[in-house]
Design an enzyme around this catalytic site. Structure first.
Site, PDB file in Angstrom:
ATOM      1  N   GLU A  52       0.916  -1.384  -0.250  1.00  0.00           N
ATOM      2  CA  GLU A  52       0.077   0.080  -0.511  1.00  0.00           C
ATOM      3  C   GLU A  52       1.109   1.428   0.114  1.00  0.00           C
ATOM      4  OE1 GLU A  52      -3.620  -0.945   3.377  1.00  0.00           O
ATOM      5  OE2 GLU A  52      -3.259   0.997   2.913  1.00  0.00           O
ATOM      6  N   ASP A  63      -5.587  10.505   9.330  1.00  0.00           N
ATOM      7  CA  ASP A  63      -4.125   9.675   9.870  1.00  0.00           C
ATOM      8  C   ASP A  63      -3.519  10.507  11.350  1.00  0.00           C
ATOM      9  OD1 ASP A  63      -2.919   7.819   8.070  1.00  0.00           O
ATOM     10  OD2 ASP A  63      -4.039   9.213   6.733  1.00  0.00           O
ATOM     11  N   TYR A 178     -11.435  -2.809   2.831  1.00  0.00           N
ATOM     12  CA  TYR A 178     -10.593  -3.397   4.205  1.00  0.00           C
ATOM     13  C   TYR A 178     -10.790  -2.591   5.320  1.00  0.00           C
ATOM     14  CZ  TYR A 178      -6.451  -0.014   6.144  1.00  0.00           C
ATOM     15  OH  TYR A 178      -5.303   0.360   7.039  1.00  0.00           O
TER      16      TYR A 178
END
Lengths: 274, 406
Positions: A52, A63, A178
């Site tokens: 990734e 994040d 995911y």
């Protein structure tokens, strides 16, 4: 449907092998372009089944501090979308099998131009996209054109995605799903494997796609535990933190950067092989 | 309204997906998406609930102090020698700015949704103070995210928030200003999504925020319609408001969008000048992009990386703008201008000396534009400018800019 992608083939091969996969996340161009290429080139041998590659962005809202810092290091070293695609090309010249998924935020793609981006990414050897800020409500932006272009569009499912919403999330998802193991940003809390086991079972009751789990996986033991429950475990923050540890104070690579990062990736990868 | 009028109205947006033309939308992480849909439903329910409106109106009257006055700025009008200038005095609201109008609406929604904790981002600190205020009044724990740079230049507001019981969290990522505070608030929200309500301070963010913040702020323009009728027997000719994210402007403009006789001017922060690159004028100097949940005009480079905004006014120092403004720019209904730091400083001083009103640096930008256009307009031309905040918080910044040590 379009032809199987490298992602489809890799998960089929893992199934044959009877093990789960290890997905390694690094930011493209961290700590600089050449070092990043060396790390990416070394990842398959270290045991990464899927790579990734983060597309650096100034404002990565989902994040945590480790990946924020890694993206900013890359940007300071001159990373941009063209160079990210160059990295993919550079990797592909020596590896035609390991899938590469680009992960990031929509604005750099939007500014690059969606059609041009999809054509260039496909040509460079990208297999799939994970775009954090494009939920199914915005599928017409990039998801549908990406599927049309023969790229996988990998959606994030989260603890807040309930059974009513899950079909909409899975509808145009391809390659793998995911699962975000927690409500939160990357690299902060630790994964709860009991929760993951239940969540993966729930996803499998809705979809035949492989399930990769990420967020909060930092150690070989956690990789092993998540790998036992899901089709793949994703490690990002811990890996980019390892890269950060090897750098000089002003963020430049040292002779330790590539070998130590890859050695750590190999330790993590062993979690799905033993 | 008959059907053809409705189709021609500029006031019916956004569409069901939250779009104003190509702008707006819901560009958020999946974790937040279910919550955003819940909020949309809670707001739709609240709009239909007479008790919600009654409670809102009661607090606006007795707690905020609405309606705010419409004031004829007579000496400024004489000084400029042209158009007749009115100020909408939203700086007289409780907490000193228009921000409280929106915070009140959102905290009532938070309570209706059963949320237990409030978060918000702030730039100048006005939205943070307003949020901390309503959190105190309604008994919610409250965390305000504020860029380290802004904490430094807005110390009085930081202390106000702490007095009101809020925790002010210093944001050290990125440029350490409003956009980074918003990133950090979004990160907190994603982490505490079950029990936390995010009170966004401007007409930006994912749908339904731009719509609901606009609706809560529209009380400004609705009052102006009535007050101007009472004062002049007609509508104003030109509306002027400053724009960072654009909430005070949208609140003033929206009730007038369908009145063709009313010209509407938004004023962005030109910082050191648009051509220097050091500005916060997303519409004048930016291009469309996607940030913080919506598509809108942004300041970003040719790689889509967000660039740092600059303004002497912390409240305008944001590289984006509400999506409805982006749409109103493209369709030409609103004209957008920019005023520099220096022009705002001059306007600030003019307001102090001629009207005895210390304005915030944000509406000083609107005033700078009024100072440019009023002299050339006829004396029967009525300008209404939104004096959306008071300047007590800015005196340190102004002193520094004027070379005065306090």
């Amino acid at each position: 449907m379009t032809a199987p992608t490298r992602i489809d083939k890799r998960f089929a091969a893992l199934k044959q092998e009877g093990r789960s996969g290890f997905v390694a996340y690094v930011s493209a161009g961290d700590p600089d372009h050449d070092t990043s290429l060396e790390i990416i080139r070394g990842l398959p041998k270290a045991g990464a089944d899927v790579i990734e590659l983060g597309m650096p962005f100034t404002d990565p809202m989902a994040d945590g501090p480790a990946i924020q810092a890694s993206g900013l290091r890359a940007l300071r070293a001159g990373a941009n979308m063209n160079k990210t695609l160059d990295l993919v090309r550079g990797f592909r010249s020596g590896d035609d099998d390991t899938p590469i998924v680009l992960m990031g935020y929509y604005n750099p793609i939007y500014v690059y131009g969606v059609d041009r981006f999809l054509a260039d990414a496909k040509q460079a050897g990208v297999d799939g996209l994970i775009i954090v800020d494009l939920p199914p409500e915005e599928d017409s932006e990039l998801c549908l054109p990406a599927l049309e272009a023969g790229l996988n569009f990998i959606r994030l499912a989260t603890p807040t995605t309930d059974d009513k919403r899950l079909p909409a999330v899975l509808k145009n998802t391809s390659g793998f799903v995911y699962y975000v193991s927690m409500t939160g940003v990357t690299g902060t809390k630790d994964v709860n494997t009991d929760h993951v086991t239940g969540a993966v079972a729930r996803l499998r009751s809705h979809s035949d796609l492989p399930v990769a789990v990420g967020f909060g996986i930092k150690t070989p033991d956690q990789v092993r535990a998540v790998g036992a429950a899901a089709n793949a475990a994703v490690v990002g923050s811990a890996l980019v933190s390892k890269i950060a540890e090897t750098l000089t104070e002003d963020g430049r690579p040292t002779p330790k950067t590539v070998p130590e990062s890859l050695a750590f990736a190999a330790e993590l990868a062993a979690g799905v092989r033993t | 309204m008959v059907q053809s009028d409705l189709q021609n109205s500029l006031r019916v947006g956004p569409d069901e997906e939250g779009h104003f033309g190509i702008y707006g939308g819901r560009y958020v992480a999946e974790t937040l998406m279910p919550l955003i849909l819940d909020l949309e439903k809670a707001y739709a329910d609240a709009k239909e609930d007479p008790a919600f409106k009654a409670e809102m109106d009661s607090f606006l009257t007795h707690y905020v102090g609405r309606p705010s006055p419409l004031y004829f700025a007579e000496r400024l009008t004489e000084h400029l020698g042209g158009a007749k200038i009115y100020f909408k005095r939203d700086e007289l609201n409780h907490t000193g700015a228009h921000k409280i109008n929106n915070c009140l609406g959102q905290i009532l929604l938070a309570r209706a949704m059963g949320k237990k904790r409030i978060i918000a981002e702030t730039g100048a600190g006005q939205h943070g103070v307003a949020t901390a205020t309503v959190a105190a009044r309604f008994g919610f724990p409250c965390v305000i995210f504020m860029g380290e740079t802004d904490i430094e230049r807005q110390k009085p507001n930081v202390f106000r928030m702490r007095l009101l019981g809020a925790e002010v969290r210093s944001v050290t990522s990125g440029s350490r200003t409003l956009k980074d505070a918003m990133n950090e608030a979004l990160r907190d929200w994603v982490t505490n999504v079950e029990d936390t309500f995010y009170i966004i301070g401007t007409v930006a963010g994912p749908h339904p925020y731009p719509m609901l913040v606009r609706d809560f702020q529209s009380v400004i323009g609705e009052e102006v319609r009535k007050q101007m009728q009472a004062a002049e027997g007609r509508l104003p000719d030109t509306l002027v408001a400053c724009i960072g994210g654009g909430s005070n402007a949208m609140g003033l403009f929206h009730p007038f969008l369908d009145d063709d006789s009313v010209q509407i001017h938004g004023v962005e922060a030109a910082g050191l000048g648009i051509d220097t690159g050091k500005h916060a004028a997303s519409l004048t100097g930016g291009t469309p992009g996607v940030l913080h949940g919506n598509r809108t005009y942004l300041l970003h480079d040719d790689d889509g990386q967000i660039t740092e905004a600059h303004s002497i006014s912390a409240g305008l120092d944001y590289p984006g703008i509400g999506p409805e403004h982006a749409w109103l720019k493209d369709n030409g209904r609103v004209s957008y201008y920019a005023a520099t730091d220096d022009e705002a400083l001059e306007a600030f001083q003019m307001s102090c000396r001629l009207e005895g009103i210390i304005p915030a640096l944000e509406p000083s930008h609107a005033l700078a534009h009024v100072i440019k256009i009023a002299p050339d307009l006829p004396k029967d031309h009525i300008i209404c400018m939104n004096m959306c905040g008071r300047g007590d918080k800015d005196i340190f910044t102004v002193a520094e800019a004027l070379g005065v040590s306090l």
